[in-house]
Enzyme design. Sequence first.
Site, PDB file in Angstrom:
ATOM      1  N   LYS A 112      51.447  60.787  56.766  1.00  0.00           N
ATOM      2  CA  LYS A 112      51.092  60.397  55.398  1.00  0.00           C
ATOM      3  C   LYS A 112      51.714  61.391  54.414  1.00  0.00           C
ATOM      4  O   LYS A 112      51.024  62.207  53.792  1.00  0.00           O
ATOM      5  CB  LYS A 112      49.575  60.327  55.245  1.00  0.00           C
ATOM      6  CG  LYS A 112      48.943  59.291  56.180  1.00  0.00           C
ATOM      7  CD  LYS A 112      47.434  59.385  56.179  1.00  0.00           C
ATOM      8  CE  LYS A 112      46.841  58.440  57.223  1.00  0.00           C
ATOM      9  NZ  LYS A 112      45.374  58.579  57.338  1.00  0.00           N
ATOM     10  N   LYS A 158      47.787  52.907  68.586  1.00  0.00           N
ATOM     11  CA  LYS A 158      46.627  52.845  67.699  1.00  0.00           C
ATOM     12  C   LYS A 158      45.893  51.524  67.901  1.00  0.00           C
ATOM     13  O   LYS A 158      46.303  50.671  68.693  1.00  0.00           O
ATOM     14  CB  LYS A 158      47.074  53.035  66.252  1.00  0.00           C
ATOM     15  CG  LYS A 158      47.812  54.366  66.035  1.00  0.00           C
ATOM     16  CD  LYS A 158      47.899  54.747  64.580  1.00  0.00           C
ATOM     17  CE  LYS A 158      46.556  55.287  64.111  1.00  0.00           C
ATOM     18  NZ  LYS A 158      46.647  55.815  62.719  1.00  0.00           N
ATOM     19  N   GLU A 192      44.640  56.032  70.647  1.00  0.00           N
ATOM     20  CA  GLU A 192      43.457  56.155  69.798  1.00  0.00           C
ATOM     21  C   GLU A 192      42.305  55.371  70.419  1.00  0.00           C
ATOM     22  O   GLU A 192      42.483  54.230  70.839  1.00  0.00           O
ATOM     23  CB  GLU A 192      43.786  55.598  68.407  1.00  0.00           C
ATOM     24  CG  GLU A 192      42.610  55.562  67.442  1.00  0.00           C
ATOM     25  CD  GLU A 192      42.980  54.878  66.142  1.00  0.00           C
ATOM     26  OE1 GLU A 192      43.270  55.580  65.168  1.00  0.00           O
ATOM     27  OE2 GLU A 192      43.013  53.625  66.106  1.00  0.00           O
ATOM     28  N   ASP A 232      38.767  58.764  67.240  1.00  0.00           N
ATOM     29  CA  ASP A 232      38.809  58.399  65.820  1.00  0.00           C
ATOM     30  C   ASP A 232      37.414  58.106  65.273  1.00  0.00           C
ATOM     31  O   ASP A 232      36.685  57.274  65.819  1.00  0.00           O
ATOM     32  CB  ASP A 232      39.708  57.172  65.643  1.00  0.00           C
ATOM     33  CG  ASP A 232      39.961  56.861  64.178  1.00  0.00           C
ATOM     34  OD1 ASP A 232      40.268  57.794  63.422  1.00  0.00           O
ATOM     35  OD2 ASP A 232      39.847  55.684  63.802  1.00  0.00           O
ATOM     36  N   ARG A 265      63.107  73.469  36.526  1.00  0.00           N
ATOM     37  CA  ARG A 265      62.030  72.506  36.770  1.00  0.00           C
ATOM     38  C   ARG A 265      62.052  71.991  38.208  1.00  0.00           C
ATOM     39  O   ARG A 265      60.996  71.843  38.835  1.00  0.00           O
ATOM     40  CB  ARG A 265      62.129  71.350  35.776  1.00  0.00           C
ATOM     41  CG  ARG A 265      61.154  70.213  36.001  1.00  0.00           C
ATOM     42  CD  ARG A 265      59.716  70.671  36.248  1.00  0.00           C
ATOM     43  NE  ARG A 265      59.192  71.555  35.233  1.00  0.00           N
ATOM     44  CZ  ARG A 265      58.094  72.280  35.363  1.00  0.00           C
ATOM     45  NH1 ARG A 265      57.411  72.232  36.510  1.00  0.00           N
ATOM     46  NH2 ARG A 265      57.674  73.059  34.392  1.00  0.00           N
TER      47      ARG A 265
END
Length: 258
Positions: free
Chosen positions: A129, A161, A194, A216, A94
Amino acid sequence: MTIDEIIANALGEDIGDGDHTSLATIPEGTRGNARLIVKENGILCGVGLAEKVFQKSDPSLKLDIYIRDGAAIYCNDIVFEVSGNKASILQSERLVLNFMQRLSGIATATNRVVKKLSGLNTRILDTRKTTPLLRELEKYAVMTGGGENHRMGLYDMIMIKDNHVDFAGGIENAIDAVQRYLIRTGKKLKVEIEVRNEDELNRVLNHGGVDRIMLDNFSVANLGKAVQLIDNRFETEASGGITELNVRSYAETGVDFI
């Protein structure tokens, strides 16, 4: 966490103090074999990991591998055959399947997008992510599918960012603070920033001090204008609102990365 540690912890999570079903139903020392049979077309990933799982579970298990990572696989292909103690095979299967199904899924999805950009120079990147503690494996799967890795974490690239810009008091302040930090620490890291609109882009172009500009949530038309405006002075990256259906249109703007 290393791959060996991930495997050890995953086996511990699944087996606990023993695979009692196998221990109860299979006579000790009984030998057998099992084959990994493909059920869906895709890109294979995780064979080396499967080797490590079987080895960790029982070093006496023998693995005969017929297809390696990165290969296109088709329904009913046999990837490998494992032979040895039946209980050891059952307590490992598994975890092997969980790893290989997930990584092959990521590689397959990545490859599907990469193929849509055939003939273009734009490259597909992954992100941070990822599943916690499985980043190294999942980013390997992206590369297996033909994509490329962005930064591995917060430590190997400076990425300014919108939140950083807002907290620093503006684009110029943020870039200057980063440059002072790099000088102070002696670190040699690429700097990406960004931008959310043409005004922010122009401010970066006038100020400099970065290596790559992330555009972005730009529309295809606005991205095309931005790429022309940047004119190869910096690497370009597009993010936000991009899907398999429109990715080629974005790539046709000449952006370096998506």
